[in-house]
Every structure is written in structure tokens, then in C-alpha cells.
Write an enzyme that holds these catalytic residues in place. Structure first.
Site, PDB file in Angstrom:
ATOM      1  N   HIS A  14       0.871  -1.197   0.000  1.00  0.00           N
ATOM      2  CA  HIS A  14       0.000   0.000   0.000  1.00  0.00           C
ATOM      3  C   HIS A  14       0.898   1.234   0.000  1.00  0.00           C
ATOM      4  O   HIS A  14       1.521   1.557   1.006  1.00  0.00           O
ATOM      5  CB  HIS A  14      -0.915   0.021   1.234  1.00  0.00           C
ATOM      6  CG  HIS A  14      -1.821   1.216   1.290  1.00  0.00           C
ATOM      7  ND1 HIS A  14      -3.175   1.105   1.529  1.00  0.00           N
ATOM      8  CD2 HIS A  14      -1.589   2.540   1.135  1.00  0.00           C
ATOM      9  CE1 HIS A  14      -3.720   2.309   1.522  1.00  0.00           C
ATOM     10  NE2 HIS A  14      -2.775   3.202   1.299  1.00  0.00           N
ATOM     11  N   HIS A  16       1.532   5.394  -1.710  1.00  0.00           N
ATOM     12  CA  HIS A  16       1.144   6.571  -2.499  1.00  0.00           C
ATOM     13  C   HIS A  16       2.387   7.155  -3.152  1.00  0.00           C
ATOM     14  O   HIS A  16       3.299   7.599  -2.463  1.00  0.00           O
ATOM     15  CB  HIS A  16       0.494   7.629  -1.604  1.00  0.00           C
ATOM     16  CG  HIS A  16      -0.752   7.127  -0.941  1.00  0.00           C
ATOM     17  ND1 HIS A  16      -1.998   7.243  -1.524  1.00  0.00           N
ATOM     18  CD2 HIS A  16      -0.935   6.467   0.224  1.00  0.00           C
ATOM     19  CE1 HIS A  16      -2.895   6.692  -0.722  1.00  0.00           C
ATOM     20  NE2 HIS A  16      -2.283   6.205   0.340  1.00  0.00           N
ATOM     21  N   LEU A  17       2.396   7.138  -4.482  1.00  0.00           N
ATOM     22  CA  LEU A  17       3.539   7.715  -5.205  1.00  0.00           C
ATOM     23  C   LEU A  17       3.236   9.105  -5.744  1.00  0.00           C
ATOM     24  O   LEU A  17       4.138   9.795  -6.171  1.00  0.00           O
ATOM     25  CB  LEU A  17       3.948   6.807  -6.370  1.00  0.00           C
ATOM     26  CG  LEU A  17       4.695   5.523  -6.009  1.00  0.00           C
ATOM     27  CD1 LEU A  17       4.931   4.685  -7.261  1.00  0.00           C
ATOM     28  CD2 LEU A  17       6.015   5.841  -5.319  1.00  0.00           C
ATOM     29  N   ARG A  18       1.946   9.487  -5.754  1.00  0.00           N
ATOM     30  CA  ARG A  18       1.546  10.789  -6.336  1.00  0.00           C
ATOM     31  C   ARG A  18       1.938  10.837  -7.818  1.00  0.00           C
ATOM     32  O   ARG A  18       2.083   9.821  -8.472  1.00  0.00           O
ATOM     33  CB  ARG A  18       2.152  11.969  -5.569  1.00  0.00           C
ATOM     34  CG  ARG A  18       2.054  11.884  -4.056  1.00  0.00           C
ATOM     35  CD  ARG A  18       0.624  11.815  -3.551  1.00  0.00           C
ATOM     36  NE  ARG A  18       0.559  11.985  -2.110  1.00  0.00           N
ATOM     37  CZ  ARG A  18      -0.408  11.525  -1.348  1.00  0.00           C
ATOM     38  NH1 ARG A  18      -1.422  10.851  -1.854  1.00  0.00           N
ATOM     39  NH2 ARG A  18      -0.409  11.742  -0.050  1.00  0.00           N
ATOM     40  N   ASN A  42      -5.318   7.336  -5.849  1.00  0.00           N
ATOM     41  CA  ASN A  42      -6.027   8.572  -5.460  1.00  0.00           C
ATOM     42  C   ASN A  42      -5.298   9.838  -5.913  1.00  0.00           C
ATOM     43  O   ASN A  42      -4.985  10.712  -5.129  1.00  0.00           O
ATOM     44  CB  ASN A  42      -6.309   8.609  -3.948  1.00  0.00           C
ATOM     45  CG  ASN A  42      -5.051   8.610  -3.088  1.00  0.00           C
ATOM     46  OD1 ASN A  42      -4.010   8.109  -3.499  1.00  0.00           O
ATOM     47  ND2 ASN A  42      -5.149   9.179  -1.895  1.00  0.00           N
ATOM     48  N   LYS A 100      -9.351  -0.383  -5.736  1.00  0.00           N
ATOM     49  CA  LYS A 100      -9.339   0.308  -4.451  1.00  0.00           C
ATOM     50  C   LYS A 100     -10.698   0.923  -4.152  1.00  0.00           C
ATOM     51  O   LYS A 100     -11.246   1.661  -4.970  1.00  0.00           O
ATOM     52  CB  LYS A 100      -8.282   1.413  -4.502  1.00  0.00           C
ATOM     53  CG  LYS A 100      -8.252   2.308  -3.283  1.00  0.00           C
ATOM     54  CD  LYS A 100      -7.740   1.563  -2.068  1.00  0.00           C
ATOM     55  CE  LYS A 100      -7.973   2.370  -0.812  1.00  0.00           C
ATOM     56  NZ  LYS A 100      -6.786   2.600  -0.023  1.00  0.00           N
ATOM     57  N   HIS A 137     -10.327   0.915   2.048  1.00  0.00           N
ATOM     58  CA  HIS A 137     -10.076   1.909   3.106  1.00  0.00           C
ATOM     59  C   HIS A 137     -11.222   1.762   4.100  1.00  0.00           C
ATOM     60  O   HIS A 137     -12.347   2.171   3.818  1.00  0.00           O
ATOM     61  CB  HIS A 137     -10.014   3.331   2.539  1.00  0.00           C
ATOM     62  CG  HIS A 137      -9.692   4.352   3.599  1.00  0.00           C
ATOM     63  ND1 HIS A 137      -8.466   4.972   3.692  1.00  0.00           N
ATOM     64  CD2 HIS A 137     -10.421   4.816   4.644  1.00  0.00           C
ATOM     65  CE1 HIS A 137      -8.458   5.777   4.755  1.00  0.00           C
ATOM     66  NE2 HIS A 137      -9.633   5.705   5.337  1.00  0.00           N
ATOM     67  N   LEU A 220      -4.601   9.046   8.143  1.00  0.00           N
ATOM     68  CA  LEU A 220      -5.875   8.345   8.243  1.00  0.00           C
ATOM     69  C   LEU A 220      -5.693   6.897   7.796  1.00  0.00           C
ATOM     70  O   LEU A 220      -4.981   6.668   6.823  1.00  0.00           O
ATOM     71  CB  LEU A 220      -6.924   9.039   7.367  1.00  0.00           C
ATOM     72  CG  LEU A 220      -7.404  10.383   7.939  1.00  0.00           C
ATOM     73  CD1 LEU A 220      -8.251  11.114   6.916  1.00  0.00           C
ATOM     74  CD2 LEU A 220      -8.175  10.190   9.248  1.00  0.00           C
ATOM     75  N   ASP A 248       1.656   2.587   3.511  1.00  0.00           N
ATOM     76  CA  ASP A 248       0.803   3.772   3.373  1.00  0.00           C
ATOM     77  C   ASP A 248       1.657   5.032   3.409  1.00  0.00           C
ATOM     78  O   ASP A 248       1.194   6.079   3.888  1.00  0.00           O
ATOM     79  CB  ASP A 248      -0.291   3.802   4.447  1.00  0.00           C
ATOM     80  CG  ASP A 248      -1.388   4.807   4.110  1.00  0.00           C
ATOM     81  OD1 ASP A 248      -1.474   5.240   2.944  1.00  0.00           O
ATOM     82  OD2 ASP A 248      -2.145   5.178   5.031  1.00  0.00           O
ATOM     83  N   HIS A 252       3.065  14.440   1.606  1.00  0.00           N
ATOM     84  CA  HIS A 252       2.485  15.764   1.373  1.00  0.00           C
ATOM     85  C   HIS A 252       3.624  16.742   1.635  1.00  0.00           C
ATOM     86  O   HIS A 252       4.405  16.538   2.581  1.00  0.00           O
ATOM     87  CB  HIS A 252       1.348  16.059   2.357  1.00  0.00           C
ATOM     88  CG  HIS A 252       0.141  15.189   2.169  1.00  0.00           C
ATOM     89  ND1 HIS A 252      -0.843  15.461   1.233  1.00  0.00           N
ATOM     90  CD2 HIS A 252      -0.240  14.039   2.787  1.00  0.00           C
ATOM     91  CE1 HIS A 252      -1.785  14.525   1.303  1.00  0.00           C
ATOM     92  NE2 HIS A 252      -1.444  13.648   2.227  1.00  0.00           N
ATOM     93  N   ALA A 264      -3.732  14.686   5.780  1.00  0.00           N
ATOM     94  CA  ALA A 264      -3.466  13.384   6.406  1.00  0.00           C
ATOM     95  C   ALA A 264      -2.458  12.628   5.572  1.00  0.00           C
ATOM     96  O   ALA A 264      -2.603  12.529   4.348  1.00  0.00           O
ATOM     97  CB  ALA A 264      -4.767  12.588   6.497  1.00  0.00           C
TER      98      ALA A 264
HETATM   99  C1  NCD Z   1      -3.450   8.994   2.265  1.00  0.00           C
HETATM  100  C2  NCD Z   1      -3.054  10.065   1.234  1.00  0.00           C
HETATM  101  O1  NCD Z   1      -2.494  11.095   1.623  1.00  0.00           O
HETATM  102  O2  NCD Z   1      -3.277   9.848   0.043  1.00  0.00           O
HETATM  103  N1  NCD Z   1      -3.438   9.606   3.568  1.00  0.00           N
HETATM  104  C3  NCD Z   1      -3.289   8.965   4.741  1.00  0.00           C
HETATM  105  O3  NCD Z   1      -3.412   9.615   5.785  1.00  0.00           O
HETATM  106  N2  NCD Z   1      -3.013   7.695   4.801  1.00  0.00           N
HETATM  107  C4  NCD Z   1      -4.760   8.414   1.925  1.00  0.00           C
HETATM  108  C5  NCD Z   1      -5.094   7.163   2.678  1.00  0.00           C
HETATM  109  O4  NCD Z   1      -4.504   6.106   2.465  1.00  0.00           O
HETATM  110  O5  NCD Z   1      -5.975   7.229   3.537  1.00  0.00           O
HETATM  111 ZN    ZN Z   2      -3.113   5.129   1.819  1.00  0.00          ZN
END
Ligand code: NCD
Ligand code: ZN
Length: 345
Positions: A14, A16-18, A42, A100, A137, A220, A248, A252, A264
Site C-alpha cells: 500500500h 502513495h507515489l503521487r 487517489n 481500491k 479503506h 488516516l 501507506d 504531502h 493526512a
Molecule cells: C493517504 C493520502 O495522503 O493519500 N493519507 C493517509 O493519511 N493515509 C490516503 C489514505 O490512504 O488514507
Molecule cells: Zn493510503
């Protein structure tokens, strides 16, 4: 005392690479240690169809540092408009590994997620038929439910009914944060797994709130009480094949975190493996680290473990950068709050 530990190369189930400059900045941090990662969809706008996935995957591959041996495993963002036939085709072709599910409004960039679960019933049925995993989620979004209860309520109100209505659906309960999540997964042997993040094995809600508000510990699902963290450590270090690593790691830019309404997400790609080794060592379970980080997730997804290995060596504290610089601004690296002795090579 164990001084070196060689394990199969880990995967991150899991991540996030943006996109764009942020992705350019964070991708090398994951590709340095991990073989594969389930890449969250996302983005803004979200990755909702095969064309979006193909383009996003190509941008990731193009951004990889030279010589990196890293495979992004792609996901599709489930919306109420998702077409079951598209999903099936994308899975069949090998383009998409999982779907997802974000309850609409649950977290960062989840506005296009699901409001009415009966609208996605057709998609879930097809996924159950073809054996395609659903990454969930697991938080309700009802304003009257306390944020610290949202995972436990989700299990009762949404997850359990959804699994009963769709027998055979393979579900990953993502980033579980509670003893309730651990117990639910442990009770359901078939078709259910869970990812656990690095930070939820280390912080509880006091880290966020005591002595001042600490935005870099806000994510989150939000970290819960200490008893929940302890349950997560027990699950992660147990070797039980249903629990596996999903960092995760969710970057940011600092300006977006350190704000009156901070985003988050905790960014842990850089030092995750050193953090995990400390957690497993403290639990006297270093011998389970390979299962959690390198074997269980691959088995759940029906993939072979990575062929190569990494070696963790215990020594003087490793100094990871406090922040990494990206073209989208500085991003603070997760601070576990204790020295990290395990070097990764
Ligand atoms: C994630 C995000 O920033 O995309 N944020 C997080 O707090 N984990 C989204 C997610 O996985 O809930
Ligand atoms: Zn996530």
C-alpha cells in the site's frame, strides 16, 4: 544478538507515489529497498480506467532511477460508474492488480469514492468471480461517528455485510489500526488479509496530541490508543500469513501538513525497513520480519516472492534525512522517536 539478517527483498502492499514532481522525488525512496508496490490510485483526478492506469504506470516507469529494479503494481479507483467488464479486462491483461475502494470522503482525494454500496455490487461480483482483490479503506464517513471509532464501525456496518453479500471476494483491509481490525481478520480465514503500516506499529494517539499538535504524525486512519498499537505489533510479528506490510507512505509537502488544516498522511518510505527491524527486534521476533515484509503479501496476491534479497545489519545509529527535497517542496520523513540501528543493503 542477531547482527545481520538477510531476507527476500520486501514489497510494499500500500503506497502513495503521487504524480509529477512529487513522484519524481519520492519514487527513488521506495525503489531503493522494495521490489514491488501496490500503487494507490487517489490522484487528482483519480485513476479510474485502463487508459488512466496505463498512462500513470508509464509515468512511474519513466521516473524510475536508472538501474532500479522496481515494479509498480497498479490499482483502479472504484467509483459508482466503474464498468465491471473494464475491470475484468484490465485484470486479465495483467495491467491492474487490484481495485481500491474509498468510501466517499474518507480520506485524501476520496471524493469520487463510493457512497451507495449497492451501486458497485456488479463490479464486486465480477471481481469475486475472477479472483481480483479489493483493497478497502476501512472507515465510515458518517459525521456522527467519532473519528477514533470509524474503523470498528466500518467492520460491522460495511465490511462484514459486503463480504457476506459477495462470497469469494478477496479483500485486503488496509492499514488496520485497531484490535478490532486484527480480531476481524484473524477470525476470517478465507479471502481476507490486512496491511499494517510502519507508523501504526510505532505511534499511538498521544504522539499526535501530547505536548503540542504534531502534524507529521497525523494520518488516516488516525493512530489509536496504545492497546491497539500493541495488538497491531502482535499481529505483524506473529508470522500469520494474513498480515503484511503496507507502509501507506503518503507524502504531502511540509507546507500542506504544517497548516491550520493539515493533510493526512505520513511519509515513511525512506526509513521504513530500519523502523520495522527495530519493532520486530523489540518484540524478539526478528525471524518473522521476512514473512511480514516479503512473503505474506506476495502469497495473498498469488505472486512469487522477489528472487533477490536485502541484508539488514545492526550497528551504530543510521542517519536518515529529516526531510527529502522534491520538486513539489520538502517532505518530512517519519520520525519513529528512537534511534535506528539497522542498516539496509
Ligand atoms: C493517504 C493520502 O495522503 O493519500 N493519507 C493517509 O493519511 N493515509 C490516503 C489514505 O490512504 O488514507
Ligand atoms: Zn493510503
Amino acid at each position: 544478538m542477531t547482527r545481520t539478517l538477510t531476507i527476500r527483498r520486501p514489497d510494499d502492499w500500500h503506497l502513495h507515489l503521487r504524480d509529477g514532481a512529487m513522484m519524481q522525488g519520492v519514487l527513488p525512496e521506495t525503489a531503493r529497498h522494495f521490489g514491488r508496490a501496490i500503487v494507490m490510485p487517489n490522484l487528482v483526478p483519480p485513476v479510474v480506467n485502463a487508459a488512466d492506469v496505463t498512462a500513470y504506470r508509464d509515468r512511474i516507469l519513466a521516473a524510475l532511477p536508472q538501474g532500479a529494479d522496481f515494479t509498480p503494481l497498479m490499482t483502479l479507483y472504484l467509483t459508482e460508474q466503474t464498468d465491471p467488464a473494464d475491470i475484468a479486462a484490465a485484470h486479465e491483461s495483467g495491467l491492474v492488480t487490484a481495485v481500491k475502494l474509498y468510501p466517499a470522503g474518507a480520506t485524501t482525494n476520496s471524493a469520487s469514492g463510493v457512497r451507495a454500496f449497492d451501486k458497485v455490487r456488479g463490479v464486486l461480483e465480477v471481481m469475486a468471480e475472477i479472483g481480483m482483490p479489493l483493497c478497502v479503506h476501512g472507515e465510515v464517513t458518517d459525521t456522527e461517528v467519532d473519528i477514533f471509532d470509524r474503523e470498528a464501525v466500518f467492520i460491522d456496518r460495511v465490511l462484514d455485510p459486503l463480504r457476506r453479500a459477495t462470497p469469494g471476494l478477496r479483500v485486503v483491509m488496509e492499514h488496520i489500526t485497531t484490535a478490532d481490525g486484527v480480531a476481524y481478520v484473524a477470525d476470517h480465514h478465507k479471502d481476507l488479509g490486512a496491511t499494517i503500516t510502519t507508523h501504526h506499529l510505532i505511534i499511538n494517539r498521544n504522539h499526535i496530541l501530547v505536548g503540542g499538535i504534531r502534524p507529521h504524525y497525523y494520518c488516516l486512519p488516525v493512530a489509536k490508543r496504545e492497546k491497539h498499537r500493541i495488538a497491531l505489533v502482535e499481529a505483524a510479528t506473529s508470522g500469520d500469513r494474513r498480515f503484511f506490510l503496507g507502509t501507506d507512505s503518503a507524502p504531502h509537502a511540509d507546507a500542506a501538513k504544517e497548516s491550520a488544516c493539515g493533510c493526512a498522511g505520513i511519509f515513511s518510505a525512506t526509513n521504513t525497513l530500519s523502523c520495522l527491524a527495530e519493532v520486530f527486534e523489540a518484540a524478539d521476533k526478528l525471524d518473522s520480519l521476512e514473512r511480514f515484509a516479503s512473503l505474506n503479501g506476495a502469497a495473498f496476491y498469488g505472486l512469487e516472492p522477489n528472487a533477490d534479497t536485502i541484508t539488514l545489519t545492526r550497528g551504530d545509529p543510521v542517519h536518515y534525512p529529516e526531510k527529502i527535497d522534491t520538486g513539489a517542496g520538502p517532505v518530512t520523513v517519519f520520525d519513529p522517536g528512537f534511534p535506528l540501528h539497522w542498516h539496509v543493503s
